[in-house]
Design a protein around this motif. Sequence first.
Motif, mmCIF file in Angstrom:
data_model
loop_
_atom_site.group_PDB
_atom_site.id
_atom_site.type_symbol
_atom_site.label_atom_id
_atom_site.label_comp_id
_atom_site.label_asym_id
_atom_site.label_seq_id
_atom_site.Cartn_x
_atom_site.Cartn_y
_atom_site.Cartn_z
ATOM 1 N N LEU A 1 0.845 -1.191 0.000
ATOM 2 C CA LEU A 1 0.000 0.000 0.000
ATOM 3 C C LEU A 1 0.885 1.247 0.000
ATOM 4 C CD1 LEU A 1 -2.825 1.302 0.212
ATOM 5 C CD2 LEU A 1 -2.518 1.258 2.709
ATOM 6 N N VAL A 2 0.547 2.180 -0.879
ATOM 7 C CA VAL A 2 1.224 3.489 -0.940
ATOM 8 C C VAL A 2 0.174 4.563 -0.695
ATOM 9 C CG1 VAL A 2 2.446 5.128 -2.395
ATOM 10 C CG2 VAL A 2 3.010 2.703 -2.533
ATOM 11 N N LEU A 3 0.423 5.431 0.272
ATOM 12 C CA LEU A 3 -0.460 6.554 0.541
ATOM 13 C C LEU A 3 0.113 7.797 -0.130
ATOM 14 C CD1 LEU A 3 -1.382 6.057 4.298
ATOM 15 C CD2 LEU A 3 -2.646 5.317 2.277
ATOM 16 N N GLU A 4 -0.725 8.427 -0.969
ATOM 17 C CA GLU A 4 -0.289 9.628 -1.682
ATOM 18 C C GLU A 4 -0.766 10.872 -0.944
ATOM 19 O OE1 GLU A 4 -1.397 9.604 -5.766
ATOM 20 O OE2 GLU A 4 -0.387 7.704 -6.216
ATOM 21 N N VAL A 5 0.177 11.739 -0.595
ATOM 22 C CA VAL A 5 -0.142 13.006 0.055
ATOM 23 C C VAL A 5 0.377 14.130 -0.836
ATOM 24 C CG1 VAL A 5 -0.001 11.988 2.348
ATOM 25 C CG2 VAL A 5 2.015 13.059 1.383
ATOM 26 N N THR A 6 -0.240 15.302 -0.703
ATOM 27 C CA THR A 6 0.199 16.451 -1.481
ATOM 28 C C THR A 6 1.186 17.280 -0.666
ATOM 29 O OG1 THR A 6 -1.725 17.683 -0.727
ATOM 30 C CG2 THR A 6 -1.900 16.581 -2.862
ATOM 31 N N GLU A 7 1.964 18.106 -1.367
ATOM 32 C CA GLU A 7 3.041 18.846 -0.709
ATOM 33 C C GLU A 7 2.522 19.801 0.362
ATOM 34 O OE1 GLU A 7 6.499 19.491 -3.902
ATOM 35 O OE2 GLU A 7 4.569 20.258 -4.546
ATOM 36 N N ASP A 8 1.372 20.421 0.110
ATOM 37 C CA ASP A 8 0.902 21.422 1.068
ATOM 38 C C ASP A 8 0.473 20.804 2.383
ATOM 39 O OD1 ASP A 8 -1.275 20.145 0.079
ATOM 40 O OD2 ASP A 8 -2.432 21.947 -0.400
ATOM 41 N N MET A 9 0.251 19.459 2.426
ATOM 42 C CA MET A 9 -0.085 18.818 3.689
ATOM 43 C C MET A 9 1.083 18.861 4.665
ATOM 44 S SD MET A 9 -2.025 15.357 2.543
ATOM 45 C CE MET A 9 -3.305 15.325 1.320
ATOM 46 N N LEU A 10 2.302 19.023 4.130
ATOM 47 C CA LEU A 10 3.493 18.909 4.956
ATOM 48 C C LEU A 10 3.962 20.239 5.505
ATOM 49 C CD1 LEU A 10 5.391 16.519 2.535
ATOM 50 C CD2 LEU A 10 3.816 15.909 4.361
ATOM 51 N N LEU A 11 3.157 21.305 5.324
ATOM 52 C CA LEU A 11 3.636 22.641 5.687
ATOM 53 C C LEU A 11 3.040 23.164 6.983
ATOM 54 C CD1 LEU A 11 3.561 24.303 2.166
ATOM 55 C CD2 LEU A 11 5.486 23.290 3.348
ATOM 56 N N GLY A 12 2.167 22.427 7.614
ATOM 57 C CA GLY A 12 1.558 22.906 8.856
ATOM 58 C C GLY A 12 2.397 22.511 10.059
ATOM 59 N N ASN A 13 1.798 21.713 10.928
ATOM 60 C CA ASN A 13 2.484 21.241 12.129
ATOM 61 C C ASN A 13 3.450 20.133 11.732
ATOM 62 O OD1 ASN A 13 3.279 20.087 14.561
ATOM 63 N ND2 ASN A 13 1.311 20.457 15.540
ATOM 64 N N GLN A 14 4.706 20.506 11.450
ATOM 65 C CA GLN A 14 5.661 19.552 10.896
ATOM 66 C C GLN A 14 5.959 18.417 11.872
ATOM 67 O OE1 GLN A 14 9.113 21.582 9.443
ATOM 68 N NE2 GLN A 14 7.952 22.935 8.107
ATOM 69 N N GLN A 15 5.985 18.715 13.152
ATOM 70 C CA GLN A 15 6.269 17.662 14.124
ATOM 71 C C GLN A 15 5.159 16.618 14.127
ATOM 72 O OE1 GLN A 15 6.920 19.088 18.086
ATOM 73 N NE2 GLN A 15 7.309 17.084 18.950
ATOM 74 N N HIS A 16 3.902 17.084 14.072
ATOM 75 C CA HIS A 16 2.776 16.146 14.055
ATOM 76 C C HIS A 16 2.794 15.316 12.777
ATOM 77 C CE1 HIS A 16 -1.277 14.608 14.658
ATOM 78 N NE2 HIS A 16 -1.499 14.893 13.391
ATOM 79 N N VAL A 17 3.032 15.979 11.629
ATOM 80 C CA VAL A 17 3.062 15.256 10.358
ATOM 81 C C VAL A 17 4.162 14.201 10.382
ATOM 82 C CG1 VAL A 17 3.498 15.475 7.885
ATOM 83 C CG2 VAL A 17 2.054 17.135 9.045
ATOM 84 N N ALA A 18 5.338 14.575 10.893
ATOM 85 C CA ALA A 18 6.446 13.616 10.954
ATOM 86 C C ALA A 18 6.090 12.422 11.831
ATOM 87 C CB ALA A 18 7.706 14.309 11.479
ATOM 88 N N THR A 19 5.394 12.682 12.937
ATOM 89 C CA THR A 19 4.990 11.589 13.839
ATOM 90 C C THR A 19 4.032 10.639 13.149
ATOM 91 O OG1 THR A 19 5.298 13.005 15.777
ATOM 92 C CG2 THR A 19 3.927 11.045 16.053
ATOM 93 N N VAL A 20 3.017 11.209 12.469
ATOM 94 C CA VAL A 20 2.024 10.374 11.793
ATOM 95 C C VAL A 20 2.682 9.556 10.684
ATOM 96 C CG1 VAL A 20 -0.051 10.407 10.359
ATOM 97 C CG2 VAL A 20 0.098 11.891 12.361
ATOM 98 N N LEU A 21 3.527 10.203 9.869
ATOM 99 C CA LEU A 21 4.167 9.472 8.775
ATOM 100 C C LEU A 21 5.100 8.389 9.311
ATOM 101 C CD1 LEU A 21 4.997 12.323 6.228
ATOM 102 C CD2 LEU A 21 3.011 10.820 6.314
ATOM 103 N N GLU A 22 5.762 8.657 10.428
ATOM 104 C CA GLU A 22 6.627 7.638 11.016
ATOM 105 C C GLU A 22 5.806 6.443 11.489
ATOM 106 O OE1 GLU A 22 10.011 7.176 14.533
ATOM 107 O OE2 GLU A 22 9.033 9.096 14.170
ATOM 108 N N GLN A 23 4.608 6.698 12.072
ATOM 109 C CA GLN A 23 3.736 5.598 12.483
ATOM 110 C C GLN A 23 3.276 4.781 11.278
ATOM 111 O OE1 GLN A 23 0.587 7.439 14.700
ATOM 112 N NE2 GLN A 23 1.893 7.968 16.422
ATOM 113 N N LEU A 24 2.954 5.469 10.179
ATOM 114 C CA LEU A 24 2.513 4.756 8.981
ATOM 115 C C LEU A 24 3.649 3.913 8.418
ATOM 116 C CD1 LEU A 24 0.459 7.624 7.279
ATOM 117 C CD2 LEU A 24 -0.440 5.623 8.474
#
Length: 819
Positions: A684-707
């Motif tokens: 499975l590959v989850l596709e995200v867009t670039e603008d999703m990564l510009l908000g709370n970077q720490q939270h995004v990094a945590t979620v992507l690391e869990q995935l």
Amino acid sequence: MPMPMPKPRAWRWLACLWLACTCGFATAAAVESPPAAESARAQVLVLLSYHPGFSWEERILAGLREWGGAGEQPVFHVEWMDAKRHPDAAQRQRLTDYLGGKYAGQHFDLIATVDDDALAFVMQHASLFGDTPVVFSGLNAAPEPIIGTRPNVTGILERFDLTRTLDIALKLHSRTRRLLFITPDDDNGAALRDTVDAALLRLPGHPAVEHWRTAWLEQVAPRLSRLPGDTLVFALGSLPVRAGELPLEPELVSAWMRTHTELPVYSDLDTAVGHGAVGGYMNSGLETGRLQAAMAQRLLAGEAAASIPLVRETPLALLFDNAELRRLDVDMRALPAGSTLVNAPPSIFAREYRAQLLAIVVVVLMLLLVVVGLVVRNRMQAARQRALHHQATHDELTGLPNRSGLAEQLQALPQAAAEDEQVVLVMLGLNRFKLVNDTYGHAFGDKVLVAVAGRLRQCCGERETLVRFSGDAFVIMARLPDAAGLQRLHALCDALFLQPFLINGRRIPITAAFGLSSSPLLGLVPGSLLREADAAMYEAKRNRGAGLVVFDHGIHERAARQFRIEAGLPEAIEHGQIEVHYQPIHDIQRGCIAGYEALARWRHPELGWIPPPEFVRAAVETGHIGALTRCILRAACRAFLPHLGNPHSPYLAVNVSVSDIYASDFPAQLAQVLAEVGMPPQQLVLEVTEDMLLGNQQHVATVLEQLRGQGVRIAIDDFGTGYSSMGYLSSYQVNLIKIDQSFVRRLLDSPPDRKIVRAIVSMAGDLELDVVVEGVETGEQIELLRELGCRLLQGYVFSRPRPAAEWAADAQAGCGTLP
């Protein structure tokens, strides 16, 4: 004459009838078996020693059920042992048989016990409860003999320091010469007397002490009436009124004492305050339950019981009965800070009368202002009125007129303009302004608003009036005598945001959506003109917030269509009406299908096929995007199962939204879907867009690391069209990037686009990332992309998206034919 014994068959019938009645009453408050939807929630058995209505345990249960608002509340299975009224061994055996039958096959994540009998029962019946973690409360006895070597047990002892209550009582009743403690003549009473003696040791110089041990209350009734007036009475524990009766609850014991003596009566439980007890630091069942819930949450979160120390003092509440204090002529000023009064008389300063008191104060102040205003000179009064009017009709941040000022000016137009003039309103709303606030802070956002207002002042002429309408919305009102003026206004809107804004040394690109409405001066209806401009502006926002939209009646039709889409979307998600189509991703080196991108399709029963951007936008705006994503994920993964045997191991790509990435439970929900369907996360590959990564970077990094920890791969969709950054490719450790089709369209005729694609492929190779090129439509593009080093291609030249079921026939071979 002796009563004849019933026959054996009659005994069995009577026993069954008694067991049915007892179990039915004991489980009156029990939670019903959870439905299927609750199976994922934690299952907690709550075993209470006594019976429903016993206030101490009822309040502990109430505190436990509050659960403190932390996480999802578990499913509570509540059972009452009724040990106080039926302490015999036969009742324990009936309870064992009942629980064993009712919960056969039931898995409990946690057991919560209340008081000694319940904990002892759980410890003695390992065959029923195994090594399920236990959190207890209300334990009077020492825990070690009961728990033994049983692991995963922690909780709260029913101990409290009587010292503070004694100290307060002696200060409130300074003439006290004698302390009387009335306790049950049993093991619980012995424990209470030990607690009293320990507290007295910490109070040197205390008055004389006397202990009355009694089996029932009427034994001490004659002696109570003969006590001297300098005595304080402490009634502790549960006692019956007469021999052979059931014990009263502690608050009823205090009430009985109060009816038999005029002396001050103290107790140890908060429920006794208001029922005869004066007060003090009282054992709080509610606070005990809340603390037990907090310990239970830690156990359910995976924390070991050994790391959660026993709580050896019961949580206390500082309570006093106002009626008793007044009866005993106690000085209220002597009460400790933070005391709570029960039965307090109404006061105008009480919280419930705060609104009325505030209203009175406001009225008085207004009257004073009126009196002052009458004596102020006319000039000062006029200046003040002008200042108030300016404040009411202007925005404090930008200094522009606000919504009230706009309404005032629109109302004044018919009296100050020629008949042939047009009135035009342009409403502009800044795009993605919330992202600016979230990224840089609200103070920075305020500076952006001030800068926007300054540019509007520079660009607008004397015939235009500027208004800050709301948070990120501005209005340009113009009186235009001819069409040339309207063209000039169009040009103004186009040029306003061409240049970025320089804020605190940062270049901030800002765009806006513009909505225009116009009306002849004659017959102008200001409210309608404003609504039309607002509708046109939101239409522009729906069109990706670009350009200016002039209001027309088609906007109403589109709004009605959008409403029907939003109304039908929840039902479509619930009933699985969202279809999944696959578009293949070809590996031109291996000559096979490397993967499929799952694309959502919806055929509305009345509107027909709805374009995905429409219903996805509706899902985002109505808060259903999470449910839509789960629906598509489940359907796409289920449809992908026939491809698992493909020797080329194709992958499945599914798009996820910003809301999904920022949902803290998304990784868990994804794992649940994959487990339910049987989909390997590695495919499975989850596709995200670039603008999703510009908000709370720490939270995004945590979620992507869990995935990634689950084995799921991450792809950046539409790479090169947003805020492309080498930084996030490294920090977020993505696996794949997809080059946007806008580069492919111009690939044959645009050397710069070819250079960009070559640079992205080279960069991805250095970072060991796969690259997918979207939008490939011709054989010439394929050959050129092959020369540029592109291996994974997707587009109409290979196949248009088709229902996922149509690809199932090719699941074993997995190869596509290249043009």
